[in-house]
Design a protein around this motif. Sequence first.
Motif: not given
Length: 188
Positions: A97, A101-102, A104
């Motif tokens: 990733s 963050l956030n 997937q």
Amino acid sequence: MLCGIDEAGRGPLAGPMVIAGVVLKKQITQLDDSKKLTQKKREELFEEIIKNSIYHIVFKSAKEIDEKGISACIKSSILEIMNNIKAEEYLMDGNTSFGILNLQHKIKADATIKEVSAASILAKVSRDKYMCEIAPKFPNYDFEKHKGYGTKAHVEKIKEFGRCREHRVSFKLKSLNEDNIGIQKSLF
């Protein structure tokens, strides 16, 4: 709502890397990993995806790749896509990733998740079109044939003519006995 993300052109010796993000507004049949589709089928699906999705495509030049590195270019492209496409989830093809963050990630998502397949197609077709468009400016390299990938014919052209500004000088060729020191770059 899922935004699928994929790239094309991570490994070639020349040309940009292209990263696309796609949110499908309508079901599209026959989507698959762009590498599994014919050029004709990719181009047909490209038009259908453009008409039936929210999308954003980012180009990172050979120069940017040389200066910043592949991972940094991918990360900044994903962040640009996330800033331009608002979605509940973001899914990138691959095994990382990139510290975002956030985001997937899933290996082979381009073959199993329709939104990522669509992103794969947009990235691949956009990159291939670019390589064909620049080919007349660099006739010594036959970019329209190999799209900048490290084919035997392309390596032979580099041996004969050196690199042009579309080549990634940070990508070293063992067949040319290159290392990180003393690489000369053609300037045309």
